[in-house]
Scaffold this active site. Structure first.
Site, short mmCIF file in Angstrom:
data_model
loop_
_atom_site.label_atom_id
_atom_site.label_comp_id
_atom_site.label_asym_id
_atom_site.label_seq_id
_atom_site.Cartn_x
_atom_site.Cartn_y
_atom_site.Cartn_z
CG ASP A 170 37.05 49.63 37.02
OD1 ASP A 170 36.92 50.85 37.20
OD2 ASP A 170 36.66 48.76 37.84
CG HIS A 171 38.97 55.97 34.01
ND1 HIS A 171 40.27 56.32 34.31
CD2 HIS A 171 38.67 56.64 32.87
CE1 HIS A 171 40.73 57.16 33.40
NE2 HIS A 171 39.78 57.37 32.51
NE ARG A 172 35.70 50.78 40.02
CZ ARG A 172 34.90 49.82 40.50
NH1 ARG A 172 34.24 50.02 41.64
NH2 ARG A 172 34.77 48.67 39.85
N PRO B 14 32.92 52.37 36.50
CG PRO B 14 34.38 53.83 37.60
CD PRO B 14 33.68 52.51 37.74
CB CYS C 271 44.90 51.77 35.02
SG CYS C 271 43.84 51.28 33.64
#
Length: 479
Positions: free
Chosen positions: A449-451, A275, A453
């Site tokens: 990658d928003h997972r 994501p 940070c």
């Protein structure tokens, strides 16, 4: 005396890095040739690099098990070698040694070369060349297939004769030299414009014909003596004065192989699993360019360019924001922060886009970074990068500004967690010292990658890199 007892079958070796197949690019030998142990006999292209494969036997080439363009799985028969004193015609396949030969084929060659394992792998998918298997050739198969007849475009007829070989090698012997072409784009350009590749002087490494060589041939007019006067008075227009200005539209299917297939698989997986989000900022690169120019003038032997300075900024930023130097282990639901920085950088080559990796970039000085970037770029463009140099990255730097674009939202190089993109550096109006003046401005974009940070860490990373671009003295605290 039995012919089959002297036969040795060399199979496509394990090329490492989990590679399961390779495409035959060019045979270096033909049936009847004599070879020595460890002699290079074929060039193959894997999903990561072009590789020259040596043979572990000495003797006479009896058979090539695949044509140029065919794709073989690891462990499939590649080439058959026999004793130089035993002619291939004496083999009947019926004498008692035939059983031994078949056992040999099933067991593999048994030889192990440096970097290559020759034991056969488990059966895997095999894609054959679109052309039917032909009888054994009497000479080395040409790398570039003969152009198939196709209806000529009616709007702008292509020249019916190949460009004059005045600038290329000898024009007297057609089959004396097979044209070395790796890029499918080069083959297609030559086919569409009726260019004889054997008449072109190659400028690429190891005699490889590059795209610019075909473009040069198209731009060079053929002598009047060899140009037949087929059209009486060709209509004036751009198509007749510059044959390379327009390309005829041709319906075709291009196999997704080699580097292009590997890139497609990795980017598809990235889009499926990660994501991602992108943030960007404009930065005044005037002082960074001045720093580069000063280093070039005072230390020209170091070869420190803009990419090396940007790499130095990325390494310093990753030390401050280690969240972005990580990956996600989905099987264990863990974020893996790496204890080292392996900096990948995008490099455009004739074989497509590749991402060489500078290992342990956090241990290097700026001059060492510059030297390693230059070395890997040279290998990438010559097709000589080993597969290991294209894996293991923890962060990627992409200078897409070389394509003349300002910004982009690039796809993360899976399984990494972030990628920094740099646009072109151009003159723009900028407020500097209280006045609007022209400055050298570039756009920096960070896809992350928003997972691993949130936007705060990503924004802090990007702002730090922008500060290094605008004020290179910031880097002195992190050299």
């Amino acid at each position: 005396m039995t012919a089959t007892a002297a036969r040795q079958v060399f199979r496509l070796p394990d090329l490492g890095e989990g590679l399961t197949e390779a495409e035959i690019v060019e045979w270096k030998v033909a049936p009847g040739d004599t070879v020595e142990i460890d002699q290079i006999v074929v060039e193959v292209e894997t999903a990561k690099a072009a590789v020259e494969v040596p043979v572990p036997y000495a003797g006479t080439v009896l058979r090539l098990h695949a044509d140029a363009g065919a794709v073989l799985a690891v462990g499939e028969p590649l080439i058959e070698i026999g004793s130089a004193t035993v002619p291939p015609e004496t083999s009947t396949g019926e004498d008692p040694a035939a059983a031994r030969y078949r056992e040999e084929e099933r067991a593999g060659s048994g030889n192990v070369l440096i970097g290559y394992g020759t034991a056969p792998a488990s059966p895997t998918r095999r894609r054959r060349s679109p052309h039917p298997k032909s009888p054994q050739p009497t000479s080395a198969p040409a790398l570039t297939p003969a152009p198939t007849p196709a209806p000529a475009p009616t709007s702008a007829p292509a020249p019916t004769s190949a460009p004059a070989p005045a600038t290329g090698p000898s024009s007297s012997g057609g089959p004396e030299r097979a044209a070395r072409v790796i890029s499918p784009l080069v083959r297609r350009m030559a086919r569409e414009h009726g260019v004889d590749l054997t008449a072109i002087l190659p400028t690429g490494p190891h005699g490889v014909i590059l795209r610019r060589d075909v473009e040069h041939a198209l731009a060079t007019p053929a002598p009047a003596a060899v140009t037949p006067a087929a059209p009486t008075t060709p209509p004036p227009g751009p198509a007749t004065t510059n044959p390379g200005a327009f390309t005829a539209l041709t319906a075709e299917r291009i196999p997704l192989r080699g580097v292009r297939r590997a890139v497609a698989d990795k980017l598809t997986r990235s889009r499926t699993e990660i994501p991602d989000a992108t943030t960007w900022v404009d930065a005044d690169a005037t002082d960074l360019l001045a720093t580069r120019d000063t280093l070039r003038r005072t230390s020209p032997d170091l070869g420190i360019g803009l990419l090396a300075l940007l790499a130095r900024a990325c390494v310093a930023a990753l030390r401050r924001f280690p969240e972005l130097n990580s990956s996600v282990d989905t099987a264990r639901a863990e974020i893996v922060r790496h204890g080292h920085i392996n900096l990948g950088f995008a490099a455009q080559t004739d074989r497509g886009l590749v991402v060489p990796v500078v290992r342990d970039a956090h241990l290097m000085t700026t001059a060492q970074l510059a030297a390693e970037l230059t070395r890997l770029t040279t290998l990438a463009r010559s097709g000589g990068l080993p597969p290991a140099a294209l894996t293991g990255g923890t962060f990627t730097l992409n200078n897409y500004g070389v394509f003349g674009v300002d910004g982009s939202t690039p796809i993360i190089n899976h399984p990494e967690a972030a990628l920094l993109g740099v646009g072109r550096v151009i003159d723009r109006p900028w407020v500097h010292g209280g006045a609007v003046v022209p400055r050298k401005v570039t756009q920096l974009s960070l896809t992350f990658d928003h997972r691993v940070c949130d936007g705060g860490a990503a924004g802090g990373f990007l702002r730090f890199v922008a500060d290094c671009v605008e004020n290179p003295a910031v880097l002195l605290a992190h050299v």
